[in-house]
Scaffold this motif. Structure first.
Motif, short mmCIF file in Angstrom:
data_model
loop_
_atom_site.label_atom_id
_atom_site.label_comp_id
_atom_site.label_asym_id
_atom_site.label_seq_id
_atom_site.Cartn_x
_atom_site.Cartn_y
_atom_site.Cartn_z
N ARG A 55 8.30 1.63 5.89
CA ARG A 55 8.13 1.45 4.48
C ARG A 55 7.33 0.47 4.40
NH1 ARG A 55 12.31 0.95 0.37
NH2 ARG A 55 12.49 -1.13 1.29
N ARG A 57 4.66 -1.20 0.95
CA ARG A 57 4.12 -1.48 -0.53
C ARG A 57 2.95 -2.06 -0.67
NH1 ARG A 57 5.95 -5.32 -5.35
NH2 ARG A 57 5.27 -3.96 -6.97
N GLY A 63 0.86 -1.26 -6.39
CA GLY A 63 2.22 -1.39 -6.43
C GLY A 63 3.09 -0.37 -5.86
N LYS A 64 2.43 0.74 -5.50
CA LYS A 64 3.17 1.97 -5.17
C LYS A 64 3.92 1.71 -3.57
CE LYS A 64 3.11 4.27 -8.85
NZ LYS A 64 4.21 4.31 -9.58
N TRP A 65 5.17 2.09 -3.47
CA TRP A 65 5.71 2.10 -2.00
C TRP A 65 5.26 3.72 -1.26
CZ3 TRP A 65 8.75 -1.16 0.61
CH2 TRP A 65 9.21 -2.21 -0.17
N ALA A 83 6.63 7.96 -0.40
CA ALA A 83 7.87 7.58 0.00
C ALA A 83 9.07 8.50 -0.74
CB ALA A 83 8.06 6.04 -0.62
#
Lengths: 109, 1003
Positions: A55, A57, A63-65, A83
């Motif tokens: 994972r 970010r 700002g997105k995972w 994600a």
């Protein structure tokens, strides 16, 4: 200093823009679960020498995972993807088997 | 004696004389000199003392591989130790001193180590300084500290400044010799963006010195033409004095540019660190000549053969009148010719090979120079510098056949490609038997994101040693790099050179090969760290088989030069001692940077005010002007207190607490995190985030909430206000806003992505002021506007409206135990609102208060503080906060974890209040000791202090702490020994010291 493609904003992001978030595709165990399951969810992590799902970010970006499939030994990146999925999408799995024939680590069927 | 030749020196401008100082001596050189060439020109052979034995050392090399000539550069704010004289260009006023000696360079006490060197073998520090234990503090440690380190660390703040540049390019080519130039020209022709960097101030590298011919013209002309062409090409970026310092994953590279080291100029940065992202990297880093291991090979006057050539050709410096050349390969013969052409004597070329035949050997013979095949240097004669060499048979044990008097020795043990940059990121090496060196394995390059290689080597760095091979390799690699970066425009004809015929070299690792212990003890491998052939052999004898272990045990290759000269020689000696092949023993790991780079360059602009961004509230400047004593909180600065004239910090804090409790205080609470959570599923989401039930909160009301991590540990707290059915405003701690916002987003994006919730961090949109104290309501009524009566705005409610001239959201919440209104206004009106409160509050004696008064007042009320009562191992249940943990909710973050056995253990330490028996203040963090001792002989502990203050309200010391079974032990007295050995007795009491019924806040 990795470069990962952010599937949300579409840019190739330098590692300085990214924050790592550990292993991807963990299943959450909540109240009512067995001690062993909950402990494994909290603490047990794969540490493969080779293909891994992580994972990330885009912390200093959109700002997105998102998730990345990469090789922990060569740092080759097989692909990045949303994600918001329980399993790696088929095209990511295809990309991995194309580069690592016979690859098997976890049954994502 | 080294000296300046009457003519020549292609880098020199003899019309411009340059004054400089070395060890206080005023010396003179020419524009274009390096510090090393200028020192040699002034006859200064002795430039430093070695690290361990303090042996006299002279200049050995001419470039970045120099191990000996390290000097202190500059004074005070410009002082920097361990600078290489060979890479430092001379400028007017240059100030250098030698290092690692006392009292002087010429007479050094530390040289005594040299005479007891038998007792300082490899790993001596593991074998000595053992016992007695008591001697450590008073005997061993002072000695070790006195003799440790090379040079002295600067003490003053760095006067200079530094910068970072970020660039993306198709092809980065490192090294501006003929290989780098040939690769650049071909890559540029293909249409790629090319960045070409060279660590020295000059293009062309060795080929120019060695007199190569390219495309039918002298190498110097070809270099000049090629550089001109590249300068004119729009897609090529050239930098000199720019070293490729490191190659990292996915095409990232660091280039270290020394902008003003050669000509200091105030106002310009000293160094620039280029942070390069390249699709392809070509390392055209050349090769480094290896020393030969013969006894006395470290005496001043013994130099690398290639370096001798450099000094003669580039700077018109002769290392001596009579130079003996000793070699195992053809290349050193060029040095003999260069010296002869400069009018100097070469008494002999000592060649370890039993025979060899090639044009260059013939040329030396024709020049009338004596050549001795199958011979070795048995030992170098001389004490502080070379006086002669003893000739011996290479195959023998070192019996001297003849003494040849000379004042310099030029040695060559063959050439090793500079593979550092190739290896930094995982490129593999293969052992080249014929050249006796490791070279890059083109089939196992460092891999990029796509799984394909992204680094190539060109020229000597690939292992090509003749001009023709270098050019052919570089030309091809330049083209290949451009193609791999996606450019395939036209291909230029490659540069050509005549094929040279060279006799094969012959590996020589010890000279003579049968040398006994006495000679091996004087054969230096690592000059800077004083590691000798005998040390590596001893390590092998003692059982060190791994090259990495041997390196650390002997310190071979661990100095600032990182073994550029000694690596292969040391390896060969080790493999011989282990009876294993060199490729089986392998190399140590090459790590960046290639040569040391300055800390200033690494830090770049990130120093002083630009080190970290400062977040400022709307009232920051007012605080600054009104005596704020700042405390850093996250990236914010918050006033700890506001000091008045003549007031101590303690007095200011007491005044602020008393004034707030008795009348009226103002707190700038703008730094408090404010996160808006909105959407149809917002309530459901907050029920997961907080331990409390938030979905049942009515619009218009506030609730104090706790957040835990999935591990169950308390992570943050704050007041949640429900704005409307779909909207909540969550307050977080000042330092926690970004972290908690990220925490919310993580769960929303990665676990409950189908929930309809948006979060926005509004922290900086509002200025927030806590109006606190018995007169809080009166001052708001004086300003006028919305009804703030207890009936209209009861405790734990909020309301939007007008206060005077301001749109405001008023929360009736209290962190002090007093009547309190926290009022948020638009950030740009924050200062005006603060001013209005001060003006209206004047008649009540209003005073601003800082974070320490806030802390004391919350502690008097028994309110916890994240980071004091919590430390990442504390769960809300430890703090008696069961009332804030929902029992109705099926799930929230941390719930399952708090059911784990250790979390429900009744022996967990629990929050209590602590009251000293004598009214003093308990030391912060002190532990309460219990019965008995633990396995380490320390007193067992049963609790610790988490917050401790002098309470002005109660006139005594109060504290909170976590104590085993604490709440069941009210009234019991515990002992908290201080670090001063004093005993501090405190009684367990309720943590709420002030107004336990809440009568003050709820009015």
């Amino acid at each position: 200093m990795l470069i990962l493609h952010c599937p949300y904003c579409g840019t190739d992001a330098d590692e300085t823009e990214l924050a790592p978030g550990g292993e991807a595709h963990l299943k959450r165990f909540g109240p009512g679960s067995q001690d062993a399951d909950f402990e494994a969810y909290l603490f047990a992590r794969e540490n493969p020498m080779g293909v891994h799902f992580e994972r990330w970010r885009h912390a200093n970006g959109c700002g997105k995972w998102f998730h990345a499939a990469r090789c922990t030994t060569t740092l080759e990146v097989f692909g990045t993807y949303s994600a918001q999925t329980l399993d790696p999408p088929q095209e990511i799995r295809d990309a991995i088997t194309a580069k690592r024939p016979g690859w098997r680590w976890r049954d994502f069927a | 004696m080294s000296t300046r030749l009457a003519s020549g020196g292609r880098h020199l401008d003899r019309s411009r004389s340059v004054d400089f100082s070395f060890n206080g001596k005023r010396l003179r050189g020419f524009q274009g000199d390096t510090l090393a060439s200028a020192l040699l020109a002034n006859g200064q052979m002795l430039v430093g003392r070695s690290f361990k034995y303090h042996r006299p050392r002279g200049i050995l090399a001419s470039g970045a591989e120099e191990p000996n000539a390290l000097v202190n550069m500059g004074k005070s704010g410009q002082f920097e130790p361990n600078q290489q004289a060979t890479t430092q260009q001379l400028f007017d006023g240059l100030y250098a001193t030698s290092q690692n000696h006392w009292p002087s360079l010429e007479f050094d006490i530390g040289v005594l180590n040299n005479y007891v060197s038998k007792f300082l073998p490899s790993g001596f520090y593991y074998k000595t300084f053992m016992a007695p234990r008591a001697a450590w503090k008073h005997v061993f440690e002072p000695i070790v500290r006195q003799s440790a380190g090379l040079g002295k660390a600067p003490k003053d703040r760095d006067d200079d400044f530094y910068e970072h540049f970020h660039v993306h390019t198709d092809v980065l080519i490192i090294g501006g010799g003929i290989a780098g130039l040939a690769a650049a020209r071909q890559a540029a022709a293909a249409g790629a963006q090319v960045m070409l960097v060279e660590q020295t101030a000059h293009w062309g590298g060795r080929a120019v010195v060695d007199g190569a011919e390219i495309d039918g013209m002298p190498a110097a002309d070809w270099v000049k033409n090629t550089v001109e062409d590249l300068e004119n090409a729009e897609n090529v970026h050239l930098r000199t004095r720019a070293m490729g310092a490191g190659v990292f994953d996915h095409g990232y590279a660091l280039v270290y540019e020394r902008l003003t080291d050669h000509a200091p100029e105030p106002g310009l940065p000293r160094h620039r660190l280029w942070r390069v992202r390249a699709k392809q990297i070509v390392t055209a880093t050349g090769a480094i000549e290896r020393p030969l291991s013969f006894a006395g090979n470290d005496l001043p006057g013994v130099m690398l053969a290639g370096a001798v050539r450099d000094y003669v050709a580039n700077w018109a410096v002769s290392p001596g009148d009579r130079t003996v050349v000793v070699t195992n390969n053809d290349d050193a013969y060029r040095t003999a010719l260069a010296l002869k052409q400069a009018g100097l004597e070469v008494p002999a070329v000592i060649d370890a090979r039993t025979h060899a035949q090639s044009p260059v050997i013939d040329a030396v013979r024709e020049a009338g120079i004596r050549i001795e095949f199958g011979r070795a240097v048995a030992k170098v004669k001389g004490r502080a510098r070379v006086e002669g060499v003893g000739l011996a048979t290479q195959a023998g044990e070192g019996a001297v056949l003849e003494e040849i008097s000379c004042d310099a020795v030029a040695m060559s043990g063959g050439w090793s490609p500079v593979v550092h940059l190739w290896s930094h990121c995982g490129g593999k090496l293969i052992w080249d038997e014929a050249q006796a060196h490791f070279r890059p394995d083109p089939d196992l390059p460092p891999l990029g994101a796509d799984g394909a290689g992204f680094v190539r080597t060109a020229g000597s760095a690939s292992g090509a040693l003749s001009t023709a091979d270098v050019l052919a390799d570089a030309d091809g690699q330049g083209r290949a790099a451009a193609m791999a970066a996606g450019h395939k425009k036209r291909k230029k004809a490659g540069p050509r050179a005549e094929t040279e015929i060279a006799a094969p070299m012959e590996p020589v690792w010890i000279m003579p090969q049968g040398a006994g212990p006495n000679l091996r003890q004087k054969m230096w491998l690592d000059y800077q760290n004083d590691v000798k052939v005998s040390d590596v052999q001893l390590a092998a004898h003692e059982g060190y088989e791994s090259v990495e272990h041997t390196k650390r045990y002997t310190t071979l290759g661990m100095a600032t030069d990182q073994g550029k000269l000694c690596n292969i020689n040391g390896l060969a000696v080790l493999s011989d001692a282990l009876n294993a092949g060199i490729p089986q023993v392998g190399t140590t790991t090459f790590r960046p940077p290639y040569t040391p780079i300055s800390f200033g360059a690494i830090a770049g602009e990130a120093r002083a005010e630009t080190f970290q961004p400062l977040r400022r509230t709307a009232m920051h400047d007012w605080h600054e002007k009104n005596g704020a004593y700042w405390e850093p909180v996250g990236h914010w600065r918050r006033p700890f207190c506001y000091q008045r004239d003549g007031e101590s910090i303690e007095q200011a804090v007491l005044r602020e607490v008393n004034n707030t409790r008795q009348s009226l205080g103002l707190l700038d609470a703008s730094t408090l995190g404010k996160i808006l959570v909105k959407g149809p599923d917002a309530g459901r989401f907050l029920d997961m985030m907080y331990t409390n039930m938030m979905s049942t909160l009515k619009p218009g009301r506030c609730r104090y909430g706790l957040m835990c991590s999935e591990n169950g540990f308390l992570s943050d707290d704050g007041v949640v206000a429900r704005i409307d059915d779909d909207t909540f405003l969550c307050h977080t701690t000042s330092g926690g806003a970004d972290r908690i916002h990220a925490h919310m987003e993580e769960w929303l994006q990665t676990e409950w992505w189908d929930w309809k919730v948006w979060t926005v961090n509004l922290t900086e949109q509002y200025a927030q002021v806590a109006v606190v104290g018995p007169k809080a309501r009166e001052v708001l009524e004086l300003i006028g506007g919305m009804d703030v009566s207890a009936e209209a705005l009861p405790f734990m409610t909020w309301k939007d409206g007008r206060i005077g001239d301001f749109n405001a959201r008023v929360y009736r919440i209290s962190f002090s135990g007093e009547l309190s209104f926290e009022i948020a206004v638009d950030a740009h009106r924050g200062q005006a609102f603060w001013d209005a409160l001060l003006e209206a509050g004047a008649e009540f004696g209003v005073m601003p208060y800082g974070t320490e008064a806030l802390h004391i007042m919350r502690a008097e009320k028994g309110f916890i503080m994240i980071g004091d009562e919590s430390d990442g191992t504390v769960i809300p249940q430890d703090l008696g906060l069961h009332w804030a943990i929902s029992k109705k909710k099926a799930d929230f973050l941390g719930k399952r974890a708090q059911e784990r056995a250790h979390m429900t253990d009744p022996d967990r330490w629990q929050l209590v209040g602590l009251e000293t028996l004598d009214g003093s203040v308990l030391p912060d963090g002190a532990y309460a000791v219990g019965e008995g001792e633990n396995a380490n002989g320390q007193r067992n502990v049963q609790g610790r202090v988490t917050s401790t203050y002098h309470s002005p309200t109660l006139g005594k010391g109060i504290a909170m702490g976590l104590v085993r079974h604490g709440p069941e032990r009210m009234g019991e007295v515990l002992d908290f020994p201080g670090t001063d050995g004093q005993s501090n007795k405190a009684r367990i009491v309720s943590p709420v010291f002030y107004d336990p019924e809440g009568e003050k806040q709820n009015v």
